[in-house]
Scaffold this motif. Structure first.
Motif, mmCIF file in Angstrom:
data_model
loop_
_atom_site.group_PDB
_atom_site.id
_atom_site.type_symbol
_atom_site.label_atom_id
_atom_site.label_comp_id
_atom_site.label_asym_id
_atom_site.label_seq_id
_atom_site.Cartn_x
_atom_site.Cartn_y
_atom_site.Cartn_z
ATOM 1 N N TYR A 98 0.827 -1.205 0.000
ATOM 2 C CA TYR A 98 0.000 0.000 0.000
ATOM 3 C C TYR A 98 0.861 1.254 0.000
ATOM 4 C CZ TYR A 98 -3.665 -3.259 1.401
ATOM 5 O OH TYR A 98 -4.545 -4.299 1.443
ATOM 6 N N LYS A 99 0.344 2.303 -0.615
ATOM 7 C CA LYS A 99 0.960 3.617 -0.506
ATOM 8 C C LYS A 99 0.185 4.392 0.552
ATOM 9 C CE LYS A 99 2.119 7.888 -2.951
ATOM 10 N NZ LYS A 99 3.450 7.954 -2.331
ATOM 11 N N ILE A 100 0.889 4.830 1.581
ATOM 12 C CA ILE A 100 0.258 5.526 2.698
ATOM 13 C C ILE A 100 0.186 7.017 2.397
ATOM 14 C CG2 ILE A 100 0.319 5.912 5.187
ATOM 15 C CD1 ILE A 100 0.087 2.971 4.323
ATOM 16 N N PHE A 101 -0.984 7.612 2.687
ATOM 17 C CA PHE A 101 -1.140 9.051 2.502
ATOM 18 C C PHE A 101 -1.203 9.733 3.867
ATOM 19 C CE2 PHE A 101 -2.811 7.185 -1.445
ATOM 20 C CZ PHE A 101 -1.945 7.805 -2.355
ATOM 21 N N ASN A 102 -2.219 10.502 4.127
ATOM 22 C CA ASN A 102 -2.246 11.276 5.358
ATOM 23 C C ASN A 102 -3.033 10.595 6.469
ATOM 24 O OD1 ASN A 102 -4.429 11.922 3.486
ATOM 25 N ND2 ASN A 102 -5.204 13.199 5.132
ATOM 26 N N LYS A 103 -2.765 11.019 7.695
ATOM 27 C CA LYS A 103 -3.514 10.522 8.851
ATOM 28 C C LYS A 103 -4.915 11.116 8.812
ATOM 29 C CE LYS A 103 -1.500 10.421 12.909
ATOM 30 N NZ LYS A 103 -0.998 10.870 14.230
ATOM 31 N N ILE A 104 -5.914 10.277 8.955
ATOM 32 C CA ILE A 104 -7.297 10.744 8.895
ATOM 33 C C ILE A 104 -8.026 10.584 10.226
ATOM 34 C CG2 ILE A 104 -7.547 10.390 6.413
ATOM 35 C CD1 ILE A 104 -8.896 7.713 6.992
ATOM 36 N N GLY A 105 -7.371 9.960 11.181
ATOM 37 C CA GLY A 105 -8.006 9.799 12.482
ATOM 38 C C GLY A 105 -6.996 9.474 13.552
ATOM 39 N N ALA A 106 -7.228 9.986 14.750
ATOM 40 C CA ALA A 106 -6.358 9.708 15.888
ATOM 41 C C ALA A 106 -7.214 9.590 17.125
ATOM 42 C CB ALA A 106 -5.319 10.814 16.057
ATOM 43 N N GLY A 107 -6.978 8.547 17.895
ATOM 44 C CA GLY A 107 -7.752 8.336 19.100
ATOM 45 C C GLY A 107 -6.869 7.926 20.262
ATOM 46 N N ALA A 108 -7.511 7.589 21.369
ATOM 47 C CA ALA A 108 -6.769 7.214 22.568
ATOM 48 C C ALA A 108 -6.060 5.880 22.402
ATOM 49 C CB ALA A 108 -7.707 7.160 23.770
ATOM 50 N N PHE A 109 -6.534 5.044 21.462
ATOM 51 C CA PHE A 109 -5.994 3.698 21.355
ATOM 52 C C PHE A 109 -5.290 3.413 20.029
ATOM 53 C CE2 PHE A 109 -9.674 3.411 24.235
ATOM 54 C CZ PHE A 109 -9.005 2.992 25.374
ATOM 55 N N GLY A 110 -5.365 4.325 19.065
ATOM 56 C CA GLY A 110 -4.718 4.066 17.790
ATOM 57 C C GLY A 110 -4.910 5.196 16.809
ATOM 58 N N ASN A 111 -4.323 5.038 15.619
ATOM 59 C CA ASN A 111 -4.405 6.037 14.562
ATOM 60 C C ASN A 111 -4.847 5.373 13.272
ATOM 61 O OD1 ASN A 111 -3.335 8.249 16.167
ATOM 62 N ND2 ASN A 111 -1.369 7.217 16.019
ATOM 63 N N VAL A 112 -5.392 6.183 12.365
ATOM 64 C CA VAL A 112 -5.866 5.683 11.078
ATOM 65 C C VAL A 112 -5.310 6.558 9.963
ATOM 66 C CG1 VAL A 112 -7.890 5.101 9.678
ATOM 67 C CG2 VAL A 112 -8.006 4.881 12.167
ATOM 68 N N TRP A 113 -4.806 5.915 8.897
ATOM 69 C CA TRP A 113 -4.325 6.614 7.710
ATOM 70 C C TRP A 113 -5.128 6.146 6.510
ATOM 71 C CZ3 TRP A 113 -1.374 4.578 11.534
ATOM 72 C CH2 TRP A 113 -0.467 5.431 12.181
ATOM 73 N N ASN A 114 -5.277 7.024 5.502
ATOM 74 C CA ASN A 114 -5.822 6.513 4.251
ATOM 75 C C ASN A 114 -4.669 6.073 3.358
ATOM 76 O OD1 ASN A 114 -4.887 8.989 3.404
ATOM 77 N ND2 ASN A 114 -6.786 9.654 2.466
ATOM 78 N N ALA A 115 -4.944 5.120 2.507
ATOM 79 C CA ALA A 115 -3.897 4.513 1.698
ATOM 80 C C ALA A 115 -4.513 3.955 0.421
ATOM 81 C CB ALA A 115 -3.193 3.401 2.480
ATOM 82 N N ARG A 116 -3.655 3.607 -0.534
ATOM 83 C CA ARG A 116 -4.103 3.029 -1.797
ATOM 84 C C ARG A 116 -3.327 1.758 -2.069
ATOM 85 N NH1 ARG A 116 -1.748 3.736 -6.509
ATOM 86 N NH2 ARG A 116 -0.693 5.644 -5.823
ATOM 87 N N HIS A 117 -4.050 0.702 -2.447
ATOM 88 C CA HIS A 117 -3.388 -0.552 -2.794
ATOM 89 C C HIS A 117 -2.629 -0.364 -4.104
ATOM 90 C CE1 HIS A 117 -2.811 -4.799 -3.836
ATOM 91 N NE2 HIS A 117 -3.001 -5.055 -2.545
ATOM 92 N N LEU A 118 -1.347 -0.705 -4.116
ATOM 93 C CA LEU A 118 -0.499 -0.443 -5.272
ATOM 94 C C LEU A 118 -0.922 -1.233 -6.498
ATOM 95 C CD1 LEU A 118 3.001 -0.331 -3.521
ATOM 96 C CD2 LEU A 118 1.586 1.602 -4.271
ATOM 97 N N HIS A 119 -1.509 -2.400 -6.315
ATOM 98 C CA HIS A 119 -1.872 -3.240 -7.455
ATOM 99 C C HIS A 119 -3.274 -2.931 -7.973
ATOM 100 C CE1 HIS A 119 -2.053 -6.626 -10.166
ATOM 101 N NE2 HIS A 119 -3.122 -7.111 -9.537
ATOM 102 N N THR A 120 -4.239 -2.814 -7.070
ATOM 103 C CA THR A 120 -5.631 -2.613 -7.495
ATOM 104 C C THR A 120 -6.033 -1.150 -7.576
ATOM 105 O OG1 THR A 120 -6.498 -2.687 -5.226
ATOM 106 C CG2 THR A 120 -6.241 -4.803 -6.392
ATOM 107 N N GLY A 121 -5.291 -0.267 -6.897
ATOM 108 C CA GLY A 121 -5.651 1.140 -6.864
ATOM 109 C C GLY A 121 -6.778 1.454 -5.904
ATOM 110 N N LYS A 122 -7.234 0.466 -5.147
ATOM 111 C CA LYS A 122 -8.357 0.656 -4.233
ATOM 112 C C LYS A 122 -7.938 1.467 -3.020
ATOM 113 C CE LYS A 122 -11.984 -1.939 -1.840
ATOM 114 N NZ LYS A 122 -12.539 -3.290 -1.572
#
Length: 391
Positions: A98-122
């Protein structure tokens, strides 16, 4: 049960100490209760170097920011055989897919980033958890158990970092949070219509009903844990996410050492008073808080600590007889002010019946998801209203 409340040194926190008598008559005292609705974690608490908190579109996939590597205590809970089989069946991929882009969420227990699958583009969402590997596998197992539930985000896979022993959840990208949409609509002076509120609540109630039927309780429902994505013929699709605190009949709880944690403004009274059993009624209370927020544009109960949160709840709902001795600074004759906060021009009598049923102080009187969906307000046919998420 005896209740003792005292404010902590931080005005955003308080500790609840509860001594409960079990069915055998013995006593057990719980530890102070952790809360997730505290000031956002600092960079040190977040476990990330300061330079990694910058959103970097060109960051390589293998360099997903990670939480602190400090050792986590090992749970002494024995994992049931069925749960072990589920965990063993989870496929593990590679994060450098996956290609990682920006952080889209942060909480007390973890973080979330949006990303794109390199093969499918999803496009996907990748989540880290600042806890043990078992915690992320446990959430993966819960998401697998929710597969087929149209109101819960779908797990794509679990991936491992290339250069370290770290696991991440890869889920479908859910879009903006309901929290951000409510805020945008409120500040734009475009409150939700009653048809829009009904559509949102019907979707969430259906999703929670399916979760409960499968023995899963979310335990941390709030607008920030609901995402709003692509359009369908009836409006945008809402999905529940973040099952990190969820409880299951087949999986051990994330922490058996004390009361159930949650997000302060959306916690049921029994959670605030130190209940260690997160049952379906907890989710129904949280849905009531979400519904009230859809009506008013802001959280209805906004205590800065446990004591003040209970005071807010009692102020709006009145004091049930069994808690009339709590030292909350109000008299036992205090009437309910819920209707004063939720005006009739914003929510009809039929809608208010649903809200009042969800926000019953006594969990035994609280609506179930199945019962709520049978109430007149939720069985009405939707009018041709605009999408509930057009901020």
């Amino acid at each position: 049960m005896t209740l003792s409340l005292h404010a902590g040194p931080n005005t955003h926190q308080a500790h609840v100490s509860v001594t409960a008598v079990n069915c055998r008559g013995s006593q057990s005292t719980t530890a102070p209760m952790p809360l997730t609705k505290c000031p956002p974690p600092s960079r040190v608490e977040d476990g990330l170097p300061a330079s990694r908190h910058r959103c970097d579109d060109k960051a390589p996939a293998a360099s997903v920011p990670t939480a602190s590597k400090s050792k986590q205590p090992t749970s002494s809970t024995i994992i049931p055989e069925a749960a072990r089989d589920t965990l063993d069946s989870i496929p593990i991929g590679r994060v450098d897919s996956y290609k990682i882009f920006n952080k889209i969420g942060a909480g007390a227990f973890g973080n979330v980033w949006n990303a794109r699958h390199l093969h499918t583009g999803k496009m996907v969402a990748i989540k880290s958890i600042r806890a043990s590997r078992m915690a992320i596998l446990r959430e993966a197992a819960l998401l697998i158990a929710c597969a087929g539930n149209p109101a819960v985000v779908e797990l794509q896979e679990v991936v491992r970092a290339v250069d370290m022993d770290k696991l991440y959840l890869v889920m479908e990208y859910g879009g903006a949070s309901l929290d951000s949409i409510i805020s945008a609509r409120y500040h734009a002076g475009r409150p939700f219509t009653e048809d829009e509120m009904r559509r949102v609540m019907r979707r969430l109630l259906h999703g929670v009903k399916i979760m409960h039927e499968h023995g899963i309780v979310h335990c941390d429902l709030k607008p920030a844990n609901v995402v709003v994505n692509k359009e369908d013929p009836r409006g945008r699709i809402l999905k529940i996410c973040d099952l990190g605190l969820a409880r299951s009949v087949t999986l051990p709880p994330p922490d058996t050492s004390g009361p159930v944690p949650g997000t302060l403004w959306y916690m049921a009274p029994e959670q605030l008073m130190g209940d260690t059993d997160c049952n379906a009624a907890v989710d129904m209370w949280s849905l009531g808080c979400i519904m009230a927020e859809l009506v008013t544009g802001k959280p209805i109960f906004q205590g800065s600590n446990v004591f003040k949160q209970l005071h807010e709840i009692v102020h709006f709902l009145g004091i049930p007889d069994e808690v009339s001795l709590m030292q909350l600074g109000v008299s036992a004759s205090t009437p309910s002010h819920l209707r004063d906060a939720v005006l009739e021009e914003r929510l009809s009598a039929a809608g208010f019946d649903v809200l009042r049923g969800l926000l019953e102080f006594n969990l035994s009187d609280r609506l179930t998801s199945a019962a709520a969906l049978q109430m007149p307000w939720l069985t009405l046919k939707d009018a041709d209203a605009p999408s509930p998420a057009r901020a």
